[in-house]
Structures are given as structure tokens and as C-alpha cells.
Design an enzyme around this catalytic site. Structure first.
Site, PDB file in Angstrom:
ATOM      1  N   GLU A  15       0.890  -1.165   0.000  1.00  8.41           N
ATOM      2  CA  GLU A  15       0.000   0.000   0.000  1.00  8.41           C
ATOM      3  C   GLU A  15       0.923   1.209   0.000  1.00  8.41           C
ATOM      4  O   GLU A  15       1.600   1.476   0.996  1.00  8.41           O
ATOM      5  CB  GLU A  15      -0.909  -0.056   1.238  1.00  8.41           C
ATOM      6  CG  GLU A  15      -2.110   0.841   1.111  1.00  8.41           C
ATOM      7  CD  GLU A  15      -1.875   2.194   1.714  1.00  8.41           C
ATOM      8  OE1 GLU A  15      -1.510   3.109   0.938  1.00  8.41           O
ATOM      9  OE2 GLU A  15      -2.044   2.340   2.925  1.00  8.41           O
TER      10      GLU A  15
ATOM     11  N   CYS B  63      -2.000   8.887   2.989  1.00  5.03           N
ATOM     12  CA  CYS B  63      -1.714   8.443   1.625  1.00  5.03           C
ATOM     13  C   CYS B  63      -2.871   8.734   0.670  1.00  5.03           C
ATOM     14  O   CYS B  63      -2.637   8.976  -0.512  1.00  5.03           O
ATOM     15  CB  CYS B  63      -1.385   6.957   1.627  1.00  5.03           C
ATOM     16  SG  CYS B  63      -2.549   6.000   2.601  1.00  5.03           S
TER      17      CYS B  63
END
Ligand code: NDP
Length: 512
Positions: free
Chosen positions: A260, A294
Site C-alpha cells: 500500500e 496516503c
């Protein structure tokens, strides 16, 4: 900052015990609110990784957890959630102390999210297809075909500093639910809450050795985990650069990898959007946790007809966001995690100006009374940004919003997709059909319509393109921590009906 206690030492947590590093070395933890050392943590190396992996392997092979019944594993996850809630104050304190996230957010969101993930995962476990029965097919004929989902073995997790607890638990919970053992390496800025979580897991009744924490530098501990022959899977959240390296290094032992990575998420504001929602929603989407998320909505596409009006409102409301001491429950935006991250962000602000973008607000560090020496940058907005500029293409990971003008929606969608990343995207509009049409075209793992940051314990989270692969959360995460085994039991007792054998054997009956 009166709330910070004296400097405390945190050894590693392995096999249910606190253990110093083999080298006896320690490293400092700095409080981002004032730049002072607040804790010392054991500095692990390869030998500590070897030890933790051996413990995790031994525990896995013993079957004490890997062969435990689903019901008991689920019950122990619930008990883990209970421990988290009972120790919420300490966990929140450790999280704020090392990450600089606001107590307001950690206490009101992060803690609840990880407890909810445990509760919901315990629920998914009840209906998860651990065993699936295949129908009888003409080929290979009467057979009892089953597909079993089994744990992978020893899973390693490497986590970043922005949401230390949440991102650790996104890996720990599904790994443990499926019966794996785990070794986790938290980011060096923020290992405290992960260590505490491992202790709470044991207090909850999860056997010692199932969850082990090795602290230390990514270049040492991280690499040792990625290349370790006895680690079966690596789950990583962090920068795309390190993610690429991990993928390369994991190839040596053919480890399963889930990544990720970064993002540069686009948010498209359509002319019919309700600005009472879209303006604060866009600010929430980019400035929560000082932009160190993110999936933050860092590129905002605004139609030329309302560009100046939207920009003025954004700047006005952004400047009203209350910055301050992260331990103050009234503070909405705290410091950046480290001096280094502050310098990275300031460097990008400089780059934006050099590229010709117009700085509308923020852009310079600020001093917060009582938090002298802290790493504070206020909400920063750039106007007149071209999507090809570096500030629109590279992950800044700070409180910086790029506002990009568009003429028509298809152009906005095309530019939104012009990025190496594909973690999240969003659209603000009152026309739900148009919102779904655009959502179809956006190349991202999550699309928010009139919202942002709404991750749920039952929905998959992960990237398209170079934002990574694999999914966290929900029943989807259980797939990532299990492997499939096909078990075939033939029901054919007459040899002459074993038609496939005839491919090799002329007369199996006579040979027998
Ligand atoms: P990194 O990717 O360097 O760090 C993430 C984790 O990986 C940390 O635990 C780190 O350990 C570890 N690590 C570092 N190097 C290696 C290695 N060679 N092998 C294995 N593990 C390693 O992120 P940074 O902290 O340096 O942040 C840099 C940028 O990354 C940010 O500005 C942001 O753009 C992005 N980022 C993205 C995140 C996301 O959620 N997708 C989260 C955090 C950062 P250690 O802490 O010891 O270095």
C-alpha cells in the site's frame, strides 16, 4: 507540554516478553510537538529479526494458534478489542507523543476504528469460506472436491509513521484471524503504540509468540525481514520507492507481497456541487493529520466558471483551522511527524513557487506557543497549478493543496487519471448519476462521492497503478493472509471408469 512523562525505555516485544536488542543499542523517539526526546527504543538488527522469525515460526508450527478453532480465535480478537478500549488513554498518549497526530483525532477516530476492525473481523470470520465444496463435474467425474483456505505461515509487516496503530492493525487483525504468526516492524519515528498493542494482544489471551515486534531501522530490520527465507509474506505500507525495493528483494524467496504505497488523489468539484459541503469537505480531505495521509485529496479540480470563488472560500476556511498542541483536545491540526518531513514539505512549497504556481495561503513554518521547536506548517494552498507540475504529480505528504482549473468534465477526469498513483479519488456534485459515471472512469481503489477519508472496516482499501496492490480491511483482507489448497477425493471405485488413467496405462486392471 505538561502531559509528556519522563523519557522511558521501550524494549522489543517478542514471545510475550519485553526484550532488549541483542546489540544492547537504543534509538531516540522525538515528540514532534517540540522536538524533544521523549523515549528510547531498542535498536534491532538482523540477529533480532532471526530471533523473532524463529519464535513466530515455532509458534505457527506448534498449532497453538494456527490450528485453534475459528470460534476461539474470533473470541480472542474480541477480547483484544476490549483490552484496547480499556487501555485507550495510554495508546492514544503514545500515538500522539510519537506521531504528532491530534489527541482529538486519535481518541475519537483511530482507537474506535481499530476496535471496530476487530469486532467486524470477528464477525466476518463466522461466514468466511474456510472450506468450499465443488460440484461434481463430468470431468474429472465423481469426486469430492474441496477448496481450503489455510494460513500462510509467518507474515511480516512493515508499517509507516502516519497512522502507526491503524496501519499496524490493518495487517495484524486479518493475519491473526487466519491463524498466521506475525513479526511487525513499525516505523522508527512511531514504534510505541505498536509495542503496546502487542503487549495487549497477549493480555487478551492471544498466545505469546503469535505477534512479535522488532524495532529498528528499515535498512536493517526491514530488509532482514524482506529477505528472510522463513518469512512467507510481507505486507508493507509506505513510500513507493521502498515498496519497489521490497518487491525486488522479496523475489529472492518468492514471498507473497502486498503493498500500500503513495497517492496523489484527485478530487473533482463539479459546477453543480453544494459548496456548503464541497469546500469544508475538500479541506477535510487534504488537511486532516496535516496532509500526512496516503489517500488525501491533494489535487482539487475546479471548473473555470467558479475557480476564483472556490479558491477564496477554500483559503478563508483553511486559515481558520485551529493549529496547536496536539495534546489539546481543541486542536484540529498538529505538527508534521519530523524535522525531515517538515523540510521535505517546505522544499516542495519552494518547488511549487519556482514552477509558477501561485501561493494563496500558508507556505511557511509557524511557531505555536507552548510548542516551541515543533514542526508546524499551516494549511498551504496553491492556485494556478498545472497537472504536470511536480507539486501535482509527486506525493508531498504534508498540508499542501494544489487547485487545478478545468474547462469541461471529461478533461478533468482525464487529468485526474494522469498520475502514476491510483489510491483514491473523489467527486463533488448533486447529480448522483453523473457522480457514478465519473466514478467508473476514475482509476483508483477508492472513490468518494461528496465525502473523503471514509474508510470502513468492511470495505476493501488498496491501490490501482503504482499505489500498490492487495487489499486491506474487510473480508477481502482475509484472502490476503490465506492460501488456497485444493483437496480432491475420488469417489470412483471401478478402475475401468478411471478414464484419465488410460492416457498412460493400457490396462490398469490387468497391471494391478
Ligand atoms: P518509508 O517508505 O521509508 O518508510 C515506511 C516503512 O518502511 C518504515 O517502517 C521504514 O522504516 C521502512 N523501511 C525503510 N526503508 C526500508 C527498506 N530498505 N526495507 C524495508 N523497510 C524499509 O517512508 P518514510 O518514512 O521515509 O516517508 C517518506 C515518504 O513516504 C513520505 O513523504 C510519503 O510520501 C511516503 N509515505 C507513504 C505512506 C503511505 O501511507 N502510503 C506512509 C508514510 C510515508 P524506518 O522508519 O526505520 O525508516
Amino acid at each position: 507540554m505538561s502531559t509528556v512523562l519522563q523519557v522511558k525505555e521501550f524494549p522489543m516485544f517478542m514471545d510475550g516478553k519485553w526484550q532488549a536488542a541483542e546489540s544492547g543499542e537504543w534509538f531516540d523517539i522525538i515528540y514532534p510537538g517540540n522536538g524533544q526526546t521523549v523515549a528510547r527504543v531498542a535498536s534491532g538488527h538482523k540477529e533480532d529479526v532471526d530471533k523473532a522469525v524463529a519464535i513466530a515460526r515455532r509458534t505457527f508450527e506448534s498449532g497453538i494458534w494456527s490450528k485453534q478453532s475459528i470460534e476461539i480465535r474470533a473470541a480472542l480478537l474480541l477480547s483484544f478489542a476490549q483490552q484496547i478500549m480499556q487501555n485507550a488513554d495510554e495508546l492514544a498518549y503514545l500515538e500522539v507523543l510519537s506521531s504528532g497526530g491530534t489527541l482529538r483525532r486519535v481518541r475519537n477516530m483511530d482507537i474506535l476504528q481499530i476496535a471496530d476492525l476487530l469486532l467486524q473481523t470477528a464477525e466476518f470470520m463466522k461466514s468466511y469460506p474456510y472450506v468450499e465444496y465443488l460440484p461434481i463435474q463430468p470431468y474429472p467425474g465423481p469426486a469430492n472436491g474441496q477448496v481450503w483456505r489455510e494460513p500462510i505461515g509467518v507474515c511480516a509487516a512493515i508499517t509507516p509513521w502516519n497512522f502507526p496503530m491503524i496501519l499496524a492493525m490493518w495487517k495484524i487483525v486479518p493475519a491473526l484471524a487466519m491463524g498466521n504468526s506475525m513479526v511487525i516492524k513499525p516505523a522508527s519515528h512511531t514504534p510505541l503504540s505498536t509495542l503496546k498493542l502487542a503487549e495487549l494482544a497477549v493480555r487478551a489471551g492471544i498466545p505469546a509468540g503469535v505477534l512479535n515486534v522488532v524495532t529498528g531501522a528499515g535498512s536493517q530490520v526491514g530488509e532482514a525481514l524482506v529477505t528472510h527465507p522463513d518469512v512467507d509474506k510481507i505486507a508493507f505500507t509506505g513510500s513507493t520507492t521502498v515498496g519497489r525495493n521490497i518487491m525486488r528483494q522479496a523475489a529472492g524467496t518468492i514471498k507473497r507481497v502486498t503493498l500500500e504505497l503513495g497517492g496523489k488523489s484527485p478530487s473533482i468539484l463539479l459546477p453543480d456541487a453544494d459548496l456548503r459541503l464541497a469546500i469544508p469537505g475538500s479541506l477535510f480531505g487534504v488537511f486532516l493529520h496535516s496532509g500526512q495521509i496516503c489517500e488525501s485529496g491533494t489535487r482539487l479540480f475546479v471548473h473555470e466558471s467558479q475557480y476564483d470563488q472556490v479558491l477564496a472560500k477554500l483559503a478563508e476556511q483553511a486559515q481558520a483551522i485551529r493549529m496547536g498542541d496536539p495534546f489539546d483536545m481543541e486542536t484540529r491540526m498538529g505538527p508534521l511527524v519530523s524535522k525531515q518531513q517538515m523540510e521535505t514539505v517546505l522544499n516542495y512549497i519552494e518547488i511549487g513557487q519556482q514552477e509558477g504556481a501561485r501561493l494563496v495561503c500558508g507556505g511557511k513554518p509557524v511557531q505555536i506557543p507552548g510548542c516551541e521547536g515543533g514542526y508546524f506548517i499551516p494549511p498551504t494552498i496553491f492556485a494556478d497549478v498545472d497537472n504536470q507540475m511536480r507539486i501535482a504529480q509527486e506525493e508531498i505528504f504534508g498540508p499542501v493543496l494544489s487547485v487545478i482549473r478545468y474547462k469541461d468534465v471529461d478533461e478533468a477526469v482525464q487529468k485526474a487519471n494522469e498520475s502514476i498513483y491510483g489510491l483514491a479519488a473523489g467527486v463533488w456534485t448533486q447529480n448522483i448519476n453523473e457522480a457514478y459515471r465519473i466514478a467508473r472512469q476514475l482509476r483508483a481503489g477508492t472513490v468518494w462521492i461528496n465525502d473523503w477519508h471514509m474508510l470502513r472496516s468492511d470495505a476493501p482499501f488498496g491501490g490501482f497503478k503504482q499505489s500498490g496492490f492487495g487489499r486491506e480491511l474487510g473480508k477481502y483482507a482475509l484472502d490476503e493472509y490465506s492460501q488456497l489448497k485444493h483437496v480432491h477425493a475420488s469417489l470412483v471405485t471401478e478402475e475401468k471408469r478411471r478414464v484419465a488413467w488410460d492416457l498412460l496405462l493400457e490396462s490398469p486392471i490387468e497391471k494391478a
